[in-house]
Design a protein around this motif. Structure first.
Motif, short mmCIF file in Angstrom:
data_model
loop_
_atom_site.label_atom_id
_atom_site.label_comp_id
_atom_site.label_asym_id
_atom_site.label_seq_id
_atom_site.Cartn_x
_atom_site.Cartn_y
_atom_site.Cartn_z
N UNK A 53 -3.54 29.17 -19.76
CA UNK A 53 -4.54 30.33 -19.46
C UNK A 53 -4.37 31.31 -18.58
N UNK A 54 -3.75 30.45 -17.59
CA UNK A 54 -3.71 31.62 -16.20
C UNK A 54 -4.89 31.39 -15.28
N UNK A 55 -5.69 30.72 -15.61
CA UNK A 55 -7.12 30.65 -15.00
C UNK A 55 -7.23 29.97 -13.66
N UNK A 56 -6.00 29.32 -13.13
CA UNK A 56 -6.00 28.72 -12.04
C UNK A 56 -6.55 27.13 -12.10
N UNK A 57 -6.66 26.76 -13.30
CA UNK A 57 -7.14 25.44 -13.64
C UNK A 57 -6.57 25.11 -14.90
N UNK A 58 -6.69 23.68 -15.11
CA UNK A 58 -6.09 23.41 -16.55
C UNK A 58 -7.44 22.50 -17.06
N UNK A 59 -7.57 22.90 -18.39
CA UNK A 59 -8.64 22.27 -19.13
C UNK A 59 -8.26 22.08 -20.59
N UNK A 60 -9.07 21.16 -21.25
CA UNK A 60 -8.60 20.97 -22.59
C UNK A 60 -8.76 22.13 -23.60
N UNK A 61 -9.87 22.87 -23.19
CA UNK A 61 -10.59 23.91 -24.04
C UNK A 61 -10.98 24.87 -23.41
N UNK A 62 -10.98 26.12 -23.60
CA UNK A 62 -11.95 27.35 -23.10
C UNK A 62 -12.53 27.76 -24.53
N UNK A 63 -13.78 27.86 -24.64
CA UNK A 63 -14.45 28.14 -25.84
C UNK A 63 -14.53 29.59 -26.08
N UNK A 64 -14.60 30.47 -24.91
CA UNK A 64 -15.16 31.75 -24.87
C UNK A 64 -14.15 32.57 -24.08
N UNK A 65 -14.10 33.74 -24.43
CA UNK A 65 -13.19 34.66 -23.56
C UNK A 65 -13.43 34.69 -22.09
N UNK A 66 -12.36 34.26 -21.47
CA UNK A 66 -12.60 34.10 -19.82
C UNK A 66 -11.53 34.98 -19.04
N UNK A 67 -11.86 35.57 -18.17
CA UNK A 67 -11.17 36.60 -17.64
C UNK A 67 -10.18 35.81 -16.59
N UNK A 68 -8.85 36.63 -16.41
CA UNK A 68 -7.92 35.96 -15.48
C UNK A 68 -8.12 36.67 -14.32
N UNK A 69 -8.55 36.09 -13.18
CA UNK A 69 -8.72 36.89 -11.97
C UNK A 69 -7.87 37.01 -11.14
N UNK A 70 -6.58 36.51 -10.93
CA UNK A 70 -5.56 36.90 -10.23
C UNK A 70 -4.48 37.56 -10.49
N UNK A 71 -4.60 38.32 -11.68
CA UNK A 71 -3.70 39.32 -12.02
C UNK A 71 -4.23 40.62 -12.68
N UNK A 72 -3.73 41.60 -12.17
CA UNK A 72 -4.16 42.96 -12.75
C UNK A 72 -3.06 43.81 -13.33
N UNK A 73 -3.26 45.14 -13.50
CA UNK A 73 -2.40 46.19 -13.88
C UNK A 73 -1.47 45.53 -14.99
N UNK A 74 -1.93 44.95 -16.03
CA UNK A 74 -1.02 44.33 -16.94
C UNK A 74 -1.22 45.05 -18.17
N UNK A 75 0.28 45.25 -18.70
CA UNK A 75 0.40 46.46 -19.68
C UNK A 75 0.64 45.66 -21.12
#
Length: 376
Positions: A53-75
């Motif tokens: 997920x690139x969320x800065x942590x590892x977890x078994x499941x992410x049940x709702x849409x969660x923003x990636x904070x450390x990356x921007x200007x993605x195309x």
């Protein structure tokens, strides 16, 4: 939780996600999904056990849409089996997740946050597959890295690659078709890769199935091959015909699959008999009608194009002509130290050494003259 609806229940009908809007692109991976918003931010949901997920942590499941904070200007974003790729406005590739096979294109190990991939600059398109990755550069080359057991990287072997490198796709595209054709899109699957060109030709490599056994397009190809182009022209390679009878030698359609153009012409097909005294061939459309004239064996050669053409191919059908009262076409075969013969009355005969019972007569004594094999 890859559906992002707040639970792990299966949904049989589309369900709207109210927690996110302005989505411009979606990529589904293995039990995960990544979404790109119009502000250039990635949102992630689903399995995150490898940090994909690139969320800065590892977890078994992410049940709702969660923003990636450390990356921007993605195309662009592409979710793979257990890793995810992102393409920045700066034309660089960023990757997160499992890296045990080098699928992140970084020199580091697995990560739970996006990191810049090595040797991936001036990139136009990205695609993440099952433990491997691909990217299309502005110079037209396809760069690949990661797992390669089935040749899905298209580099000509099955060795995995840690540092991104160009594969053989562009060179084959330039060789097979018009010199001005270019790769337009790529997509990586489980252990196979497909790509298409601006002219609509489709190529594949890795462990893929084409739905038909053709000589050139085999599964587990480590070299890109043109999808739908046959080099196998005829439906059978051996025929038995009685004197005075005729049979039709059928050819496969010579259509070439293309995303844009309908190639419906059969091409320049022609037929040739190597011995007209035994059998002659008359072309009827794209097939050849073979007439049996005399007992013996001849070859019918089917040509597509001219021998001087770069894309010329040919196939050969062996035609055995037998008497009207014959039950089968006679033939003979020599082994290492023995011979087997099939007579026109369907009886099998053998002679020669017999130490291992190769004559099939129930014993191991050699025979210096033909003996009938009664067990057949």
């Amino acid at each position: 939780g890859q559906l992002g609806i707040g639970n792990i229940a299966t949904e049989a009908e589309p369900t709207q996600l109210l927690s996110i809007d302005n989505v411009t692109a979606i990529s589904a991976g293995n039990e995960s999904a990544a979404m790109l918003r119009s502000d250039g931010k990635i949102w992630f949901m689903g399995a995150n056990g490898n940090g994909q997920g690139g969320l800065g942590y590892s977890s078994n499941e992410v049940w709702t849409p969660t923003p990636v904070k450390d990356l921007s200007d993605v195309v662009a974003v592409s979710a793979g089996y257990d890793h995810t790729l992102a393409l920045g406005f700066d034309k660089q590739v960023y990757a997160t997740g499992d890296n045990r096979h080098g699928q992140l294109g970084t020199e580091a190990g697995s990560t739970n946050a996006y990191a810049s991939s090595k040797n991936l600059f001036d990139i136009l398109l990205i695609s993440a597959g099952n433990k491997y990755s691909g990217a299309l550069a502005t110079n037209g080359q396809m760069r690949v890295f990661g797992y390669n057991a089935k040749g899905q990287l298209g580099v000509g072997d099955t060795n995995s690659i840690v540092t991104p490198k160009d594969n053989q796709l562009m060179g084959i595209v330039k060789k097979d078709v018009e010199a001005n054709d270019e790769i337009a899109g790529i997509s990586l699957g489980n252990e196979y890769t497909v790509a298409y060109t601006r002219n609509g030709n489709v190529y594949g490599f890795g462990d893929y199935s084409l739905g038909a056994e053709v000589e050139r397009n085999e599964t587990n190809s480590s070299v890109p091959v043109l999808i739908g182009e046959r080099t196998q022209l005829i439906t059978t390679y051996e025929m038995v015909i009685r004197v005075g009878d005729s049979e039709v030698l059928k050819t496969y359609p010579c259509d070439k699959f293309n995303l844009i153009t309908d190639y419906s012409s059969a091409g320049d097909i022609s037929f040739e008999s190597k011995n007209n005294e035994i059998a002659t061939v008359t072309q009827i459309g794209n097939n050849g009608e073979i007439e049996a004239n005399g007992v013996g064996v001849t070859h019918i050669v089917v040509h597509k194009g001219q021998p001087t053409d770069p894309d010329y191919v040919s196939s050969v059908c062996v035609v055995r002509v037998i008497n009207d009262n014959a039950l089968t076409a006679p033939m003979i075969a020599a082994g290492n130290e023995h011979v087997i013969a099939l007579r026109a009355d369907q009886s099998v005969w053998a002679w020669g050494l017999n130490r291992s019972g190769q004559l099939g007569d129930g014993g191991t004594i050699p025979s210096y003259e033909p003996i009938r094999i009664t067990a057949l």
